[in-house]
Write an enzyme that holds these catalytic residues in place. Structure first.
Site, PDB file in Angstrom:
ATOM      1  CG  ASN A   1      51.798  29.991  53.431  1.00 26.61           C
ATOM      2  OD1 ASN A   1      51.872  28.912  54.003  1.00 26.61           O
ATOM      3  ND2 ASN A   1      52.455  31.057  53.844  1.00 26.61           N
TER       4      ASN A   1
ATOM      5  CB  CYS B   1      55.119  26.400  58.877  1.00 23.60           C
ATOM      6  SG  CYS B   1      54.452  28.004  59.394  1.00 23.60           S
ATOM      7  CG  HIS B   2      59.139  30.666  60.035  1.00 26.47           C
ATOM      8  ND1 HIS B   2      59.924  31.354  59.157  1.00 26.47           N
ATOM      9  CD2 HIS B   2      57.958  31.316  60.061  1.00 26.47           C
ATOM     10  CE1 HIS B   2      59.245  32.380  58.663  1.00 26.47           C
ATOM     11  NE2 HIS B   2      58.057  32.379  59.211  1.00 26.47           N
TER      12      HIS B   2
ATOM     13  CG  HIS C   1      49.908  29.944  58.943  1.00 26.19           C
ATOM     14  ND1 HIS C   1      49.788  30.299  57.618  1.00 26.19           N
ATOM     15  CD2 HIS C   1      51.242  29.904  59.195  1.00 26.19           C
ATOM     16  CE1 HIS C   1      50.995  30.474  57.091  1.00 26.19           C
ATOM     17  NE2 HIS C   1      51.888  30.226  58.043  1.00 26.19           N
TER      18      HIS C   1
END
Length: 465
Positions: free
Chosen positions: A157, A179-180, A216
Site C-alpha cells: 500500500n 487486495c483481500h 480500499h
C-alpha cells in the site's frame, strides 16, 4: 517453468520484501498446500537477516509430509539476482519503519485529523506514497531489464499508486494489485444470507459480485447467491440491525485492532444504495473527516477502531519472537487455508485454472466507464493462461463517483511530486503540491486553515522523507 501432466514445475518467483514477518508466512502456507505447482522462491530484502530467517522457515515447511507443495527458498543479495529470468515477481514491502508510519498516522492528530489505518488515503497515505513510489520506480526499471515478461503481483500500500507507478515507469509491465478487502465483504454477505435465508455453510466464493471503485474504496452494485438478489436481503438486515451492526463469529471488535461491526458500510448503503466493499477502517478514511473519524468518541460510536502504530510496533515484536521460534523449530506454521487468492491467480496465469477475481490495474480498457482512463481501478477480471482480461463493470453512480474523484485527483498530484523534475508552474514547488493534495483530501478539507495544513505537511515531510 516446466509443464508436466497437469502440473507446473520449476516456477521462479522473485519475492521483493522476502524478509516479511507476516505476509511471507501466509504466502508460504498457501504455496505449501498447493500440489500442482512447485519451484523456487528467491527472497530479496534490504534486511538480509530477515530474509535468511524466512529461507530457513520456508525450507522447513518444504520438508513436512503434510506439505504437498514443494518449494525451495533461497536468499538473493541483489535485486538483479532475484529478478533475472523470474516468471513471477511478488512485491510486499514496508517503506522505512514504523517510526515513520507513527508520524504518518499520528502527527495529523494535532489538527484533530484522525486516521484509522494511515497507509492509503489521508495525509498518512500520501506521505507513505512519497516514500514508496521512488522504490517502485526502481523496481519497474529492474523488472524491465531482468524479467520483462514476468507477472508482477503487488501487495504493498498505497495499492493504487504503487501499481500506477509500475505502469508509468514501464508501460508494458504485466502487473496487478491484489487486495483481500472484497473477500471480507463477501464473507459478511454470506453470513447475513445464512441468517436471513436459513442456509448454512455458504462459501464467500459463491457470493457473486460486480466490483467497481478504487482500492480500499470499492463498491458492489450487484451481489447474488445462486440466483438470489442479496440487495433486498442486505437492506432488510440493515433496517433491523443498524444500531448493533453485524458481528462476525470469529471477531470481537472490542479486543481487536482490525475487527468492526460493519456499521460504516451499512451507513454508506443507506446513503448511496451500493454495498461498500472494504473494511470500515479503510472506508472511513475516504469520507469527509467529520463523518466517521471526527474524534475517537465518534469512531467508538461507529464500532470500529483506530489502529495505532504503538499496536503495530507491539505486534511486530510478537512476530519477531515468533520468527525466532519458527527458525529454531520450536513452532511450526499451521498449514490451513488463509483465504487469500494469490496462489490461485498464479495457477490461473500458468494455465491450470480459469479464475474470476478482483484486481487493481489501470482503467485503460475503461472497465469503469466514468472514471479516467489513467486511474488505477479495482474491478473483477478473468485470469487464465498468461492473460488478465478485465471485466466491464459499468459506470459508478454520480454520487459515489463524486466521493472517489478527489482521491483519483490526489493520486495524480502525488505522482507529479515524485516524477516531475520541475512542475509546470515555476512558482509552485513540490511542497506546494503536497499541501494542495492535503487540502483537497476529504479527511482534511474544511478541518484546518491553509497555514496549519502547510505546516503539518512540511513537518511530516521533514520527519519521514
Amino acid at each position: 517453468m516446466r509443464y508436466d501432466s497437469g502440473r507446473v514445475e520449476e516456477i521462479q518467483i522473485a519475492y521483493i520484501g522476502g524478509g516479511s514477518r507476516g505476509w511471507a508466512w501466509t504466502f508460504m502456507t498457501d504455496l505449501a498446500m498447493e500440489p500442482d505447482i512447485s519451484g523456487t522462491i528467491r527472497l530479496y530484502d534490504i534486511d538480509g537477516e530477515a530474509a535468511r530467517a524466512n529461507e530457513i522457515i520456508g525450507n522447513k515447511v518444504r520438508e513436512r509430509e503434510d506439505a504437498p507443495g514443494k518449494w525451495t527458498y533461497c536468499v538473493r543479495d541483489t535485486l538483479a539476482d532475484a529478478l533475472s529470468g523470474a516468471d513471477f515477481v511478488v512485491i510486499s514491502i514496508l517503506p522505512k519503519t514504523f517510526d515513520e508510519m507513527e508520524t504518518d498516522v499520528h502527527m495529523p492528530e494535532r489538527l484533530g485529523i484522525y486516521q484509522s489505518v494511515g497507509d492509503t488515503a489521508g495525509p498518512g497515505g500520501m506521505m507513505r506514497a512519497l516514500r514508496t513510489l521512488p522504490m517502485f520506480r526502481e523496481f519497474a526499471d529492474a523488472i524491465r531489464e531482468f524479467c520483462p515478461e514476468a507477472w508482477v503481483i503487488n501487495y504493498t500500500n498505497p495499492m493504487s499508486l504503487c501499481v500506477k507507478m509500475l505502469y508509468q515507469t514501464f508501460p508494458q509491465i504485466k502487473a496487478f494489485g491484489c487486495c483481500h478487502e472484497v473477500f471480507g465483504t463477501q464473507k459478511v454477505l454470506a453470513g447475513i444470507a445464512q441468517q436471513s435465508l436459513g442456509i448454512q455453510g455458504i462459501d464467500r466464493r459463491d457470493i457473486h459480485v460486480n466490483v467497481l471503485g478504487i482500492n480500499h474504496f470499492t463498491w458492489f452494485d450487484y451481489a447474488g447467491y445462486k440466483g438470489i438478489d442479496l440487495f433486498p436481503i442486505y437492506r432488510e438486515y440493515i433496517d433491523a440491525h443498524f444500531e448493533e451492526g453485524y458481528e462476525e463469529k470469529d471477531a470481537n471488535w472490542m479486543n481487536s485492532s482490525f475487527a468492526c461491526r460493519h456499521r460504516v458500510k451499512m451507513d454508506l448503503f443507506k446513503r448511496y444504495g451500493l454495498i461498500a466493499a472494504a473494511g470500515d477502517r479503510h472506508l472511513a478514511e475516504f469520507m469527509p473527516g467529520d463523518r466517521y473519524l471526527k474524534d475517537p468518541e465518534t469512531v467508538s460510536a461507529w464500532n470500529f477502531g483506530l489502529t495505532t502504530v504503538a499496536w503495530r510496533k507491539e505486534d511486530l515484536c510478537n512476530r519477531l519472537e515468533r520468527s525466532e521460534r519458527l527458525v529454531n523449530g520450536e513452532e511450526e506454521i499451521s498449514l490451513k487455508p488463509t483465504g487469500e487468492e494469490g496462489i490461485l491467480l498464479i495457477k490461473a496465469l500458468c494455465g491450470l485454472e480459469r479464475v474470476v477475481s478482483n484486481v487493481n490495474i489501470p482503467n485503460t480498457g475503461m472497465q469503469i466507464a466514468n472514471l479516467p482512463g489513467d486511474a488505477v481501478v479495482e474491478t473483477n477480471a478473468i485470469f487464465e493462461r498468461d492473460a488478465i482480461r478485465p471485466v466491464f463493470a459499468g459506470s459508478i453512480p454520480e454520487p459515489v463517483r463524486g466521493l472517489i474523484m478527489p482521491h483519483v485527483e490526489n493520486h495524480n498530484r502525488i505522482m507529479r511530486v515524485v516524477t516531475e523534475g520541475n512542475l509546470d508552474d515555476k512558482f509552485m514547488t513540490k511542497a506546494d503540491l503536497v499541501v494542495e493534495a492535503f487540502m483537497e483530501d476529504p479527511l482534511v478539507k474544511g478541518r484546518a486553515s491553509l497555514e496549519e495544513v502547510r505546516k503539518l505537511a512540511l513537518d511530516m515531510m521533514n520527519a519521514t522523507l
